[in-house]
Scaffold this active site. Structure first.
Site, PDB file in Angstrom:
ATOM      1  N   SER A  62      14.004  40.479 -29.102  1.00 17.27           N
ATOM      2  CA  SER A  62      13.406  40.733 -27.784  1.00 17.27           C
ATOM      3  C   SER A  62      11.975  40.244 -27.720  1.00 17.27           C
ATOM      4  CB  SER A  62      13.421  42.232 -27.471  1.00 17.27           C
ATOM      5  OG  SER A  62      14.657  42.642 -26.967  1.00 17.27           O
ATOM      6  N   HIS A  64      10.247  48.601 -22.417  1.00 16.11           N
ATOM      7  CA  HIS A  64      10.602  47.311 -23.002  1.00 16.11           C
ATOM      8  C   HIS A  64      10.212  46.139 -22.106  1.00 16.11           C
ATOM      9  CE1 HIS A  64      13.641  44.286 -24.456  1.00 16.11           C
ATOM     10  NE2 HIS A  64      13.436  44.865 -25.623  1.00 16.11           N
ATOM     11  N   ASP A  90      15.081  43.050 -17.219  1.00 19.42           N
ATOM     12  CA  ASP A  90      14.825  44.021 -18.276  1.00 19.42           C
ATOM     13  C   ASP A  90      14.795  45.436 -17.702  1.00 19.42           C
ATOM     14  OD1 ASP A  90      13.452  45.184 -20.776  1.00 19.42           O
ATOM     15  OD2 ASP A  90      13.565  43.055 -21.269  1.00 19.42           O
TER      16      ASP A  90
END
Length: 512
Positions: free
Chosen positions: A416, A229, A176
């Site tokens: 996600s 994220h 990520d």
């Protein structure tokens, strides 16, 4: 070359009422049995048993006390395990009490040696159950997605899936945006590597290096701020439980986090993702040091546009990871399309769509025959007119470009967000039984998935949303509790003391 992007961005948290979930007895009724060793002082009472329940195939066998005594005496000479009959159950089984409680691990070891008598219908542990209070984390009550489906239809039953007894910490790779030293993660973070080969995208002064720190992924081209994220994804997997801070992760204290940074300014490249997948699983990547802590689960909350093919170099990476026994879990994507893109359409991955609080497909979630199952992602509903659109909840950071104050609570919606729920469930399965293969993990998750509710998009569009909704507790229960049989014994009436030989078969049979 196609660029990878993150299918899910944080959204602001909102105030929600506190709820308390109760673990249903079915989730723990097979949690274990023990028969023949004293319990160490440090073992919790819930991780032991002093009872088992046995039922015989015919009433005549159950009623034959004399035959039972003969058989039990023979077994007593072999095992030295002393039992006494307590009572009959309403369904005709007998509850036996052991002289002292023993560990569940020992029960599994013994059970592996028993189970051959044709007269026995079943033998099972009589295991203690208790209310499953939420973890001692201030915002755990807001984490609907990890709670019980009896309270929230779309919840994944992760809190109630946490295994009892001695389990392992499973390494989960988060491929990520990289690592932030968040107070709710640091106890579980074990480092990682920066795989971004383009120095502009990396934005940290160089290309690939041994520092996986997330320096921000803001994109001036499309006006988006840094998302942090990878931190939000990692929080849903392994935020520390019971530390009195923030939230709890789905696998909580059963997971360790390995960060592979592949997303920087405005995204990243699939070729970097492919190398990160190989390395995360313990494979060799030219110019990169060997990964000494290979991951058993790899989380990819990223993807190319819907319809993008799984190119050979990416499929090769997934195959290499699977060959090293790593489970690869991938987001289906947020295009709202009836197709998915790479890597969700690669062979051998678990492709995850997103559903809402009510169990409807999220309006943004991609859906197709490539989707394996759905998991909580939050947001608006595809079909239901009345829709609880709250996001899932995790941790994050408040910086718009560079990192600033850490957030104890961040709303997070998208595939996600759905993907780390499945990655956490996979980690729990491996924590109970590390011998499981990626195919077996996938099979357990698929076979125990719950049906999408009537009236939802997935319920009326067969083949578009996979097997159903993630049910982590059902998956763990399917492997955690061995079935135990008693060789050559029947019910003993009255207060007679007997000795039985028993063993169990099932996952995690006492290995540490």
């Amino acid at each position: 070359m196609r660029s990878a992007r993150r299918p899910g961005v944080p959204v602001p948290p909102q105030e929600l009422p506190m709820r308390l979930s109760i673990r249903p007895p079915a989730a723990v009724v097979l949690a274990g049995l023990a028969l023949a060793c004293a319990v160490p002082n440090a073992v919790a009472a819930s991780d032991t048993t002093a009872r088992l329940v046995v039922k015989y195939k015919t009433e005549a066998q159950a009623a034959s006390a004399d035959a039972s005594r003969v058989r039990v005496q023979a077994l007593a000479a072999k095992t030295g395990v002393e039992l006494s009959a307590l009572r009959q159950t309403a369904t005709g089984a007998t509850v036996y009490r052991m002289a002292e409680p023993v560990t569940l691990a020992r029960a599994r070891q013994i059970a592996a040696r028993v189970a051959a008598d044709a007269s026995v219908a079943y033998a099972l542990p009589d295991v203690r159950v208790k209310a499953a209070a939420l973890p001692a984390d201030p915002y755990a009550s807001m984490q609907w997605s990890l709670q019980d489906s009896s309270t929230y239809t779309g919840a994944a039953n992760l809190f109630s899936a946490w295994p009892s007894g001695n389990t392992r910490q499973i390494v989960v790779a988060v491929v990520d945006t990289g690592l932030l030293a968040h107070p709710d993660l640091t106890a579980h973070q074990i480092g990682g590597y920066d795989f971004i080969s383009d120095t502009t995208i990396a934005a940290d002064g160089d290309g690939r290096d041994s520092d996986p720190t997330d320096v921000g992924d803001y994109c001036t081209d499309d006006g988006t701020d840094s998302s942090w994220h990878g931190t939000s994804v990692a929080g849903l997997i392994a935020a520390q439980a019971g530390n009195g801070y923030g939230v709890a992760g789905g696998a909580a204290n059963n997971a360790l986090l390995l960060h592979a940074r592949v997303l920087g300014r405005c995204g990243g490249y699939l070729s970097d993702v492919a190398d990160a997948v190989v390395w995360a699983a313990g494979g060799s990547v030219s110019g990169v040091p060997t990964n000494t802590t290979p991951a058993r689960v790899i989380n990819l909350s990223l993807g190319a546009d819907a319809g993008t093919s799984c190119y050979t170099y990416l499929q090769d990476a997934v195959d290499a990871a699977a060959a090293r026994q790593a489970v690869v879990v991938v987001a289906a994507g947020n295009d709202g399309a009836a197709s998915v893109g790479a890597p969700a359409n690669c062979s051998g991955v678990i492709a995850v769509g997103a559903h809402t609080v009510a169990g409807d497909l999220a309006s943004y979630s991609n859906h197709s025959a490539d989707v394996t199952l759905t998991a909580p992602g939050g947001g608006s509903c595809m079909t239901l007119a009345s829709c609880d659109s709250r996001p899932t909840y995790t941790i994050g950071n408040g910086g718009t470009r560079a990192a600033s104050a850490m957030s104890e609570l961040t709303g997070f919606a998208g595939t996600s967000a759905a993907t780390p729920h499945v990655a956490a469930a996979a980690a729990l399965l491996l924590a109970v039984d590390p011998s499981l293969t990626p195919a077996q993990v996938r099979s357990l998750l698929v076979s125990t998935a719950r049906s999408h509710p009537s009236g939802t998009y997935c319920a009326s569009h067969a083949g578009q949303c996979g097997a159903g909704m993630l049910d982590a507790a059902a998956a763990v229960a399917a492997i955690q509790g061995p079935v135990v049989t008693i060789s050559g014994a029947s019910v003993v009436t009255g207060s007679a003391t007997v000795t039985l030989n028993a063993s169990a078969t099932g996952a995690g049979s006492g290995a540490s």
